[in-house]
Design an enzyme around this catalytic site. Structure first.
Site, mmCIF file in Angstrom:
data_model
loop_
_atom_site.group_PDB
_atom_site.id
_atom_site.type_symbol
_atom_site.label_atom_id
_atom_site.label_comp_id
_atom_site.label_asym_id
_atom_site.label_seq_id
_atom_site.Cartn_x
_atom_site.Cartn_y
_atom_site.Cartn_z
ATOM 1 N N ARG A 156 41.504 37.854 28.710
ATOM 2 C CA ARG A 156 40.094 37.630 29.025
ATOM 3 C C ARG A 156 39.903 36.270 29.684
ATOM 4 O O ARG A 156 40.502 35.274 29.251
ATOM 5 C CB ARG A 156 39.251 37.708 27.756
ATOM 6 C CG ARG A 156 39.106 39.123 27.251
ATOM 7 C CD ARG A 156 38.148 39.174 26.065
ATOM 8 N NE ARG A 156 38.623 40.091 25.055
ATOM 9 C CZ ARG A 156 38.514 41.422 25.112
ATOM 10 N NH1 ARG A 156 37.917 41.976 26.132
ATOM 11 N NH2 ARG A 156 39.000 42.181 24.155
ATOM 12 N N ILE A 193 38.349 32.806 30.417
ATOM 13 C CA ILE A 193 37.769 31.837 29.490
ATOM 14 C C ILE A 193 36.302 31.532 29.823
ATOM 15 O O ILE A 193 35.551 31.080 28.965
ATOM 16 C CB ILE A 193 38.629 30.541 29.502
ATOM 17 C CG1 ILE A 193 38.519 29.778 28.200
ATOM 18 C CG2 ILE A 193 38.326 29.665 30.704
ATOM 19 C CD1 ILE A 193 39.583 28.702 28.019
ATOM 20 N N VAL A 221 43.155 28.536 40.284
ATOM 21 C CA VAL A 221 44.452 28.579 39.594
ATOM 22 C C VAL A 221 45.447 29.236 40.543
ATOM 23 O O VAL A 221 45.242 30.383 40.977
ATOM 24 C CB VAL A 221 44.367 29.358 38.256
ATOM 25 C CG1 VAL A 221 45.747 29.418 37.593
ATOM 26 C CG2 VAL A 221 43.358 28.709 37.315
ATOM 27 N N HIS A 280 46.383 36.317 40.782
ATOM 28 C CA HIS A 280 45.710 37.074 39.724
ATOM 29 C C HIS A 280 44.627 37.962 40.307
ATOM 30 O O HIS A 280 44.046 37.648 41.341
ATOM 31 C CB HIS A 280 45.105 36.145 38.667
ATOM 32 C CG HIS A 280 44.237 35.048 39.216
ATOM 33 N ND1 HIS A 280 44.763 33.899 39.735
ATOM 34 C CD2 HIS A 280 42.893 34.946 39.322
ATOM 35 C CE1 HIS A 280 43.764 33.116 40.147
ATOM 36 N NE2 HIS A 280 42.615 33.730 39.920
ATOM 37 N N HIS A 332 40.949 39.535 39.232
ATOM 38 C CA HIS A 332 39.834 39.555 38.291
ATOM 39 C C HIS A 332 39.324 40.993 38.195
ATOM 40 O O HIS A 332 39.162 41.658 39.217
ATOM 41 C CB HIS A 332 38.644 38.722 38.801
ATOM 42 C CG HIS A 332 38.901 37.267 38.982
ATOM 43 N ND1 HIS A 332 38.372 36.321 38.132
ATOM 44 C CD2 HIS A 332 39.584 36.575 39.928
ATOM 45 C CE1 HIS A 332 38.721 35.112 38.556
ATOM 46 N NE2 HIS A 332 39.451 35.232 39.642
#
Ligand code: AMP
Ligand code: ZN
Length: 114
Positions: A30, A32, A97, A101, A103
């Site tokens: 999840r 943050i 970051v 990744h 989302h």
């Protein structure tokens, strides 16, 4: 593994995260700072800075990440209501970051594309 990479540290369990799925290739946890009721990140174990650094060898891995995202959407019950996958790249893409990744956002009406 990249030294000083936050997400590599999460993979190595050096930093805690709210993990929802893990296997030998990917990890999902999840966000943050959630932007929607469902806001989960999917990352590969292999450190890749962003999409610019991905190559043909990563084709299967990237496709796999998308399929894991769809499964997580289903597990969270937003597959029918709808959801969005986002992958930010570099500064103007909003990437903060630098470990690639996806989302997954869902659970509310998503409106604009930024
Ligand atoms: P991006 O802006 O696309 O690079 O996304 C990075 C995301 O990582 C942001 O949505 C952050 O809220 C999230 N994030 C940063 N640190 C953590 C952490 N320790 N655990 C979970 N999510 C994080
Ligand atoms: Zn990393």
């Amino acid at each position: 593994m990249s030294e000083d990479c936050l997400f590599c540290k999460i993979i190595n369990k050096e930093i805690p995260a709210d993990i929802v799925y893990e296997d030998d290739k990917v990890l999902a946890f999840r966000d943050i700072n959630p932007q929607a009721p469902i806001h989960t990140l999917i990352i590969p174990h292999r450190h890749i800075n962003n999409l610019n650094e991905a190559n043909a060898d990563d084709q299967e891995l990237l496709g796999y990440m998308v399929l894991v995202a769809a499964q997580i959407a289903k597990d969270n019950g937003v597959d029918e209501s709808g959801y969005r996958l986002v992958m930010n790249c570099n500064e103007q893409g909003g990437q903060t970051v630098f470990h690639i990744h996806i989302h997954i956002l869902g659970g509310r009406q998503l409106t604009h594309l930024g």
